[in-house]
Design an enzyme around this catalytic site. Structure first.
Site, mmCIF file in Angstrom:
data_model
loop_
_atom_site.group_PDB
_atom_site.id
_atom_site.type_symbol
_atom_site.label_atom_id
_atom_site.label_comp_id
_atom_site.label_asym_id
_atom_site.label_seq_id
_atom_site.Cartn_x
_atom_site.Cartn_y
_atom_site.Cartn_z
ATOM 1 N N ASP A 273 -21.087 -22.926 -17.482
ATOM 2 C CA ASP A 273 -22.072 -23.848 -18.025
ATOM 3 C C ASP A 273 -23.379 -23.058 -18.116
ATOM 4 O O ASP A 273 -23.530 -22.013 -17.486
ATOM 5 C CB ASP A 273 -22.210 -25.082 -17.120
ATOM 6 C CG ASP A 273 -22.866 -26.241 -17.880
ATOM 7 O OD1 ASP A 273 -22.691 -27.397 -17.465
ATOM 8 O OD2 ASP A 273 -23.523 -25.969 -18.901
HETATM 9 C C1 GLC Z 1 -25.593 -28.152 -20.566
HETATM 10 C C2 GLC Z 1 -24.379 -28.979 -20.289
HETATM 11 C C3 GLC Z 1 -23.168 -28.523 -21.051
HETATM 12 C C4 GLC Z 1 -23.598 -27.986 -22.393
HETATM 13 C C5 GLC Z 1 -24.372 -26.724 -22.140
HETATM 14 C C6 GLC Z 1 -24.946 -26.102 -23.424
HETATM 15 O O1 GLC Z 1 -26.343 -27.959 -19.404
HETATM 16 O O2 GLC Z 1 -24.011 -29.174 -18.928
HETATM 17 O O3 GLC Z 1 -22.291 -29.650 -21.179
HETATM 18 O O4 GLC Z 1 -22.467 -27.716 -23.216
HETATM 19 O O5 GLC Z 1 -25.426 -26.899 -21.209
HETATM 20 O O6 GLC Z 1 -25.893 -26.956 -23.963
#
Ligand code: GLC
Length: 754
Positions: A273
């Site tokens: 993430d």
């Molecule tokens: C965010 C989310 C994830 C997302 C990523 C990119 O913090 O937790 O679901 O795809 O970052 O935006």
């Protein structure tokens, strides 16, 4: 044109061509390297590419080069890998290394309904359509990895991101996720199933260390991810922010190497993430393959374009150069990323996709139509009966507020969004009815996320009393009053990185509804949310509709159902508790966790164990406001007595249950036959019953269809943590067949002999 001239023209064109001969092209595949030869097996191509890459090139492809892309191998003609959010539509492009908008005019999209709506369809065929449509949009936008679906289990109704997920039951979530993933990847776009795992609330999401027993982990929180990998064939998966066993999920040895890659045989890439990676050595050894979004100085905002500082960048190179680590892990990571690139960006056979097509809008509307849940309909207030000159009053901020902007990373720049008021007005006026509007309450007048603005001016300086007075005044002489309220995508509501603080509707909506109840009996409440809400007025409001965040076609789907053009067939994918303390995590004091004295870590023990959602309500006999699987129709259905093709099974036999479903009403509709299994004789505690099969069936008035549902040993098994295996204990089982978890029409006993 005469012959001579034609001849002359032909000579000239020949001469011209000779003078500007086409440039030398790679004419035969014989000169094309193996990795670029689509006719060769994927693994051969991966190995060939890997064998040609330097250590530096391998490091380059396993971490981000921009906000949403990672580098390919320019020297070899292996393309960069572009990812993008999100589960409900393709996010607009941001600047190379900023969260702010790139300001492009070619990146609007179709906003599909949120995944809670998809789950409420209880129809894998619709999930397939969803994935295909979204895959075409992503492919057209040049995205190889779509950061979705989100499939975390609905453990608490306060979780800000439940709207993005598929509800409280692992079997329903599995079935819907598998079809969505297969649909998406059939268009050449990788799913990135998230957030693996145990990211079941947003508060403290970076610091929550989940404490959970293995049986609960394997029976409740892993099945959908396992299905996504083993049956969905997911090409990538996103590690979650939180921790398990004091190890971050983005580099958690047991979860990534032990379970995901070894037990399940996952051959895709584990993507962090954004900001989920915290340690180079752990990232090397514990199964992270592609690092994104790191704040390389801890959890503060990182330096701009500091991609060489990423944990899997220069720090990794230093460990290799010092001899402290080998390149074995690097080769495995690079292999997985190359495989991901070759399955997507390097495979032209998927074509170019399509964007904002009417087919995609039709799909969005169909998903909304099929997912809307009719919760209550006393005296058949709905569907609205058209009357020339009839008057409808629509009340509530959610009737006009755009919902495709906000909520966090799933926020979109929708090419169009039909509001509930617009949809209702269009449908009413087409029936010779007029529609008036009253605000009713003022909630959140903002309308911006990451630089995408709604352009709406929702400001209203009137007091709550004035707003209610206006609504009541107008309600008195309306034929119908439609209150459209619920939650929105603002922090503290249905929004990433925050949880709600109560089950109640915000902005004193209960007061507005109570006032409208007195003003007009023909009242329908349309609740727009991705979460359960408290409904103290439930007995006073004759009609209640759960209308999710429906995206571009929201107003049209809501009108389709309210006016009866569509017969609602949605079923709740999660329980509506009567009050928060009836909900397991809260009844057990197991939320939001306990912060450690000497560290930012918050320990959160899942004390309710297996008893999530209806498992809790059924087993502890706590009556919910609306049950898992509940949903009404404008017609009526009758289920006959269920039968089984055998009463005894052994070993790996399967057993088939059959039930006749009849549409006893006067209009076509769909019912969802649900099969729950209980194991009352088991030597270990098990939930009262568990969903193990379902089928949505469409019936004309008077029509009867025979529905058969087959289950095998796995449906009878529980996870024995000591033996680390699934066990089906011989003895008596009962299959409960019905149309919701608390509406069982018949049960069939059977025996497992061994
Ligand atoms: C965010 C989310 C994830 C997302 C990523 C990119 O913090 O937790 O679901 O795809 O970052 O935006």
């Amino acid at each position: 044109m005469n012959r001579l001239f034609i001849g002359f023209a032909l000579v000239l064109s020949g001469v011209a061509a000779a003078q500007v001969a086409a440039p030398e092209r790679i004419s035969s595949t014989a000169t094309r390297p193996i990795y670029a030869d689509l006719s060769r097996p994927l693994e051969e191509r991966v190995e060939d590419a890997l064998s040609r890459m330097s250590i530096s090139e391998k490091l380059h492809i396993i971490h981000a080069q921009s906000k949403f892309s990672s580098r390919g191998v320019p020297r070899l003609g292996i393309p960069d890998l572009w990812t993008d959010d999100g589960p409900h539509g393709v996010r607009p492009d941001v600047l190379w290394d900023e969260w702010e908008q790139a300001g492009q005019s070619n990146d609007s999209c179709v906003a599909f309904p949120a995944l809670t709506c998809l789950a409420a369809c209880w129809d894998p065929g619709i999930a397939r359509l969803y994935g295909e449509s979204l895959g075409e949009e992503a492919r057209y936008r040049g995205k190889s990895v779509l950061l979705g679906p989100g499939i975390n289990i609905y453990r608490t109704p306060l979780n800000g991101r439940n709207f993005e997920y598929l509800g409280e039951d692992p079997f329903l979530a599995s079935e819907m996720a598998v079809s969505y993933i297969q649909g998406l990847q059939s268009r050449g776009v990788a799913a990135c199933v998230k957030h693996y795992a145990l990211n079941n609330n947003e508060v403290n999401r970076h610091t929550t260390n989940v404490v959970i027993d293995d049986r609960t982990l394997y029976e409740i929180y892993l099945p959908a991810f396992k299905a996504a990998v083993e049956r969905g064939g997911a090409w990538s998966l996103m590690g979650a922010y939180n921790l398990l066993g004091d190890e971050h999920l983005c580099h958690n040895d047991r979860m990534l190497n032990g379970i995901l890659k070894n037990e399940w045989g996952f051959d895709g890439a584990v993507i962090s993430d954004w900001g989920g990676c915290h340690d180079t050595r752990q990232a090397i050894a514990n199964g992270l393959d592609l690092e994104f979004g790191s704040w390389t100085d801890g959890l503060a905002n990182g330096a701009s374009n500091a991609y060489n500082n990423y944990y899997l960048a220069d720090p990794y190179l230093k460990l290799i150069e010092s001899g402290e680590v080998s390149t074995d892990e690097l080769d495995d990571k690079a292999r997985r990323v190359l495989r991901l690139i070759m399955r997507t960006a390097m495979d032209p056979s998927y074509g170019y996709g399509s964007l904002c097509s009417e087919a995609h809008y039709d799909a969005a509307r169909r998903i909304g139509d099929d997912g809307i849940v009719l919760l209550r309909n006393e005296k058949n207030v709905l569907p609205i009966r058209s009357r020339e000159g009839g008057k409808i009053l629509v009340v509530g901020e959610n009737a006009i507020k755009m919902m495709t902007v906000g909520g966090g990373s799933s926020s979109l720049k929708a090419q169009r969004e039909v509001s509930p008021l617009e949809g209702i007005r269009k449908a009413a006026e087409g029936r010779g009815m007029s529609v008036d509007y009253a605000r009713g309450y003022v909630g959140d007048v903002s309308g911006e996320y990451n630089g995408v603005v709604t352009g709406q001016n929702l400001s209203d300086s009137r007091t709550p009393a004035q707003l209610i007075a206006e609504a009541v005044e107008k309600a008195r002489d309306a034929d119908y009053v439609i209150f459209v309220g619920g939650l929105n995508k603002s922090p503290g509501q249905d929004c990433e990185d925050s949880d709600r603080e109560s089950l109640d509707l915000p902005y004193a909506q209960d007061d507005v509804i109570a006032a409208l109840v007195k003003a007009n009996r023909n009242l329908a409440v349309v609740n727009i949310s991705g979460n359960a809400v408290a409904m103290p007025w439930v007995k006073d409001v004759p009609a209640i509709v759960q209308a999710w965040f429906l995206g571009s076609e929201a107003g049209n789907s809501i009108a389709d159902v309210l006016f009866g053009d569509v017969n609602p067939s949605g079923k709740l994918p999660f329980t509506f508790p009567a009050k928060l303390s009836d909900s397991p995590a809260h009844a057990m004091g197991a939320y939001p966790g306990v912060k450690r004295d000497d560290s930012p870590i918050v320990d959160l023990e899942y004390k309710e164990g297996l008893l999530v959602g209806y498992r809790w309500h059924d087993t502890r006999k706590i009556r919910p406001l609306f049950s898992f699987g509940h949903g009404l129709s404008y017609t009526d259905f009758r289920l006959g007595k269920a039968s089984a093709d055998r009463r005894q099974i052994a070993d790996n036999d399967s057993i088939t249950f059959t039930v006749d479903v009849t549409n006893t009403g006067r209009r076509a509709g769909a019912e969802v036959v649900q099969l729950y299994i209980s194991d009352p004789d088991c030597s270990v505690e098990r939930p009262a019953k568990e969903l193990k099969a379902f089928r949505k069936v469409w019936l004309q008035p008077g029509e009867t269809k025979s529905v058969s549902l087959t289950v095998g040993r796995d449906a009878l098994s529980y996870f024995d943590a000591e033996r680390h295996e699934w066990v089906a204990e011989p003895g008596d089982f009962t299959a409960h067949i019905g149309t919701s978890s608390d509406k069982i029409s018949s049960s069939v006993k059977f025996n497992l002999t061994r």
